[in-house]
Design an enzyme around this catalytic site. Structure first.
Site, PDB file in Angstrom:
ATOM      1  N   LYS A 148      40.463  16.914 -13.851  1.00 29.22           N
ATOM      2  CA  LYS A 148      39.936  16.533 -15.168  1.00 29.22           C
ATOM      3  C   LYS A 148      40.689  15.316 -15.716  1.00 29.22           C
ATOM      4  O   LYS A 148      40.082  14.346 -16.154  1.00 29.22           O
ATOM      5  CB  LYS A 148      40.064  17.690 -16.178  1.00 29.22           C
ATOM      6  CG  LYS A 148      39.346  18.961 -15.758  1.00 29.22           C
ATOM      7  CD  LYS A 148      39.482  20.055 -16.799  1.00 29.22           C
ATOM      8  CE  LYS A 148      40.893  20.545 -17.059  1.00 29.22           C
ATOM      9  NZ  LYS A 148      41.535  21.198 -15.903  1.00 29.22           N
TER      10      LYS A 148
ATOM     11  N   ARG B 183      38.431  25.927 -24.104  1.00 34.38           N
ATOM     12  CA  ARG B 183      38.880  26.758 -22.994  1.00 34.38           C
ATOM     13  C   ARG B 183      38.595  28.225 -23.224  1.00 34.38           C
ATOM     14  O   ARG B 183      38.946  29.046 -22.379  1.00 34.38           O
ATOM     15  CB  ARG B 183      40.396  26.608 -22.856  1.00 34.38           C
ATOM     16  CG  ARG B 183      40.828  25.615 -21.811  1.00 34.38           C
ATOM     17  CD  ARG B 183      42.318  25.485 -21.984  1.00 34.38           C
ATOM     18  NE  ARG B 183      42.966  25.276 -20.749  1.00 34.38           N
ATOM     19  CZ  ARG B 183      43.384  24.096 -20.336  1.00 34.38           C
ATOM     20  NH1 ARG B 183      43.152  23.030 -21.051  1.00 34.38           N
ATOM     21  NH2 ARG B 183      44.024  23.990 -19.204  1.00 34.38           N
TER      22      ARG B 183
ATOM     23  N   ARG C 163      51.863  18.015  -7.443  1.00 33.85           N
ATOM     24  CA  ARG C 163      51.616  17.015  -8.487  1.00 33.85           C
ATOM     25  C   ARG C 163      52.918  16.518  -9.110  1.00 33.85           C
ATOM     26  O   ARG C 163      53.838  17.281  -9.366  1.00 33.85           O
ATOM     27  CB  ARG C 163      50.735  17.610  -9.582  1.00 33.85           C
ATOM     28  CG  ARG C 163      50.550  16.655 -10.759  1.00 33.85           C
ATOM     29  CD  ARG C 163      49.463  17.065 -11.690  1.00 33.85           C
ATOM     30  NE  ARG C 163      49.677  18.368 -12.292  1.00 33.85           N
ATOM     31  CZ  ARG C 163      48.828  18.935 -13.124  1.00 33.85           C
ATOM     32  NH1 ARG C 163      47.711  18.318 -13.439  1.00 33.85           N
ATOM     33  NH2 ARG C 163      49.087  20.124 -13.635  1.00 33.85           N
TER      34      ARG C 163
ATOM     35  N   ARG D  59      55.743  19.093 -13.647  1.00 35.42           N
ATOM     36  CA  ARG D  59      55.552  19.892 -14.855  1.00 35.42           C
ATOM     37  C   ARG D  59      56.087  21.299 -14.635  1.00 35.42           C
ATOM     38  O   ARG D  59      55.917  21.865 -13.566  1.00 35.42           O
ATOM     39  CB  ARG D  59      54.053  19.966 -15.192  1.00 35.42           C
ATOM     40  CG  ARG D  59      53.582  18.797 -16.015  1.00 35.42           C
ATOM     41  CD  ARG D  59      52.084  18.698 -16.150  1.00 35.42           C
ATOM     42  NE  ARG D  59      51.363  19.922 -16.461  1.00 35.42           N
ATOM     43  CZ  ARG D  59      50.043  19.974 -16.684  1.00 35.42           C
ATOM     44  NH1 ARG D  59      49.329  18.861 -16.632  1.00 35.42           N
ATOM     45  NH2 ARG D  59      49.446  21.111 -16.940  1.00 35.42           N
TER      46      ARG D  59
ATOM     47  N   ARG E 202      47.959  30.517 -14.395  1.00 36.51           N
ATOM     48  CA  ARG E 202      46.977  29.603 -15.007  1.00 36.51           C
ATOM     49  C   ARG E 202      45.598  29.803 -14.381  1.00 36.51           C
ATOM     50  O   ARG E 202      44.584  29.750 -15.074  1.00 36.51           O
ATOM     51  CB  ARG E 202      47.439  28.150 -14.860  1.00 36.51           C
ATOM     52  CG  ARG E 202      48.631  27.837 -15.751  1.00 36.51           C
ATOM     53  CD  ARG E 202      49.345  26.574 -15.336  1.00 36.51           C
ATOM     54  NE  ARG E 202      48.500  25.398 -15.399  1.00 36.51           N
ATOM     55  CZ  ARG E 202      48.770  24.278 -14.736  1.00 36.51           C
ATOM     56  NH1 ARG E 202      49.831  24.199 -13.966  1.00 36.51           N
ATOM     57  NH2 ARG E 202      47.973  23.240 -14.844  1.00 36.51           N
TER      58      ARG E 202
END
Ligand code: AP5
Length: 207
Positions: free
Chosen positions: A13, A88, A122, A153, A164
């Site tokens: 996204k 969400r 990531r 992160r 998540r």
């Protein structure tokens, strides 16, 4: 053109929102980026959000709805925007219905196994929001766009990624049905290469 980017964590996204926003000259409104900035600056909202974000849980609806309501009232949103990571939950979507008229909802569809690999590798730049994957960094630790040090992160740790994904399937996936019923949902295969996805999104967004 008011657009929502829907999709699980790691679907791409943020990556695609940046490119589409540059192409259309509209702002990217990433609730995740807004929260991370608030956490870094230790604002009251940031301090409240920290425990949820770092555990991979959703920040309470009322907190995030207020943030988005304020952001969408700003001048730069009057010619369109991409909402990246909002709504969400169904209550967030219902609140958004009272704030804005959404033209297109882009759902990036990616299997969980692919997402786990993307998120664990990531690396991000907290200064400019750029996103990379270790497989393509060749050991580089600085952001190619602004030179800041790249970080992993906290919520990209293996255990939190699984939380998540569970949260996504329980609380966010019902929105696919929600927008399907409204008739403005466009599902795009998010496992393709980034350029192909970009072209597909641009086509549906331009209508
Ligand atoms: P947020 O920052 O929105 O995280 P997320 O939705 O989990 O999404 P990500 O940023 O992890 O993934 P992405 O889809 O943007 O993928 P990306 O482009 O980076 O939210 C973080 C937290 O904030 C939430 O957990 C929650 O606590 C809170 N929050 C935020 N919004 C909220 C809300 N509305 N309500 C309540 N709480 C909220 O790509 C991922 C990786 O894959 C990158 O390395 C990228 O380079 C790579 N990649 C991307 N596309 C491709 C491709 N096509 N092929 C190969 N690799 C690719």
């Amino acid at each position: 053109m008011n657009v929502i980017f829907l999709g699980p964590p790691g679907a791409g996204k943020g990556t695609q929102a940046q490119r589409i926003c540059d192409a259309l000259n509209i702002p990217q409104i990433s609730t995740g980026d807004i929260l991370r900035r608030a956490m870094k600056e230790e604002t009251p909202t940031g301090l409240k959000a920290k425990q949820y974000v770092e555990a991979g849980k959703l920040v309470p609806d009322e907190v995030i709805i207020d943030i988005v309501r304020e952001r969408l009232a700003m001048d730069d949103c009057q010619n369109g925007y991409i909402l990246d990571g909002f709504p969400r939950t169904v209550p967030q979507a219902e609140a958004l219905d009272t704030i804005a008229k959404i033209d297109v909802v882009v759902d990036l569809d990616v299997a969980d196994e692919v997402l786990i690999n993307r998120l664990s590798g990531r690396r991000v730049c907290l200064a400019c929001g750029a996103t990379y994957h270790v497989d393509h960094l060749n050991g580089e630790t600085k952001c190619a766009k602004c030179g800041e040090t790249l970080i992993q992160r906290k919520d990209d740790s293996a255990e939190t990624v699984l939380n998540r994904l569970n949260v996504y399937h329980e609380q966010t996936a019902p929105l696919v049905d929600y927008y399907q019923k409204k008739g403005n949902l466009k599902v795009i295969d998010g496992a393709q290469d980034m350029d192909t996805i970009f072209e597909s999104i641009l086509t549906v967004v331009k209508g």
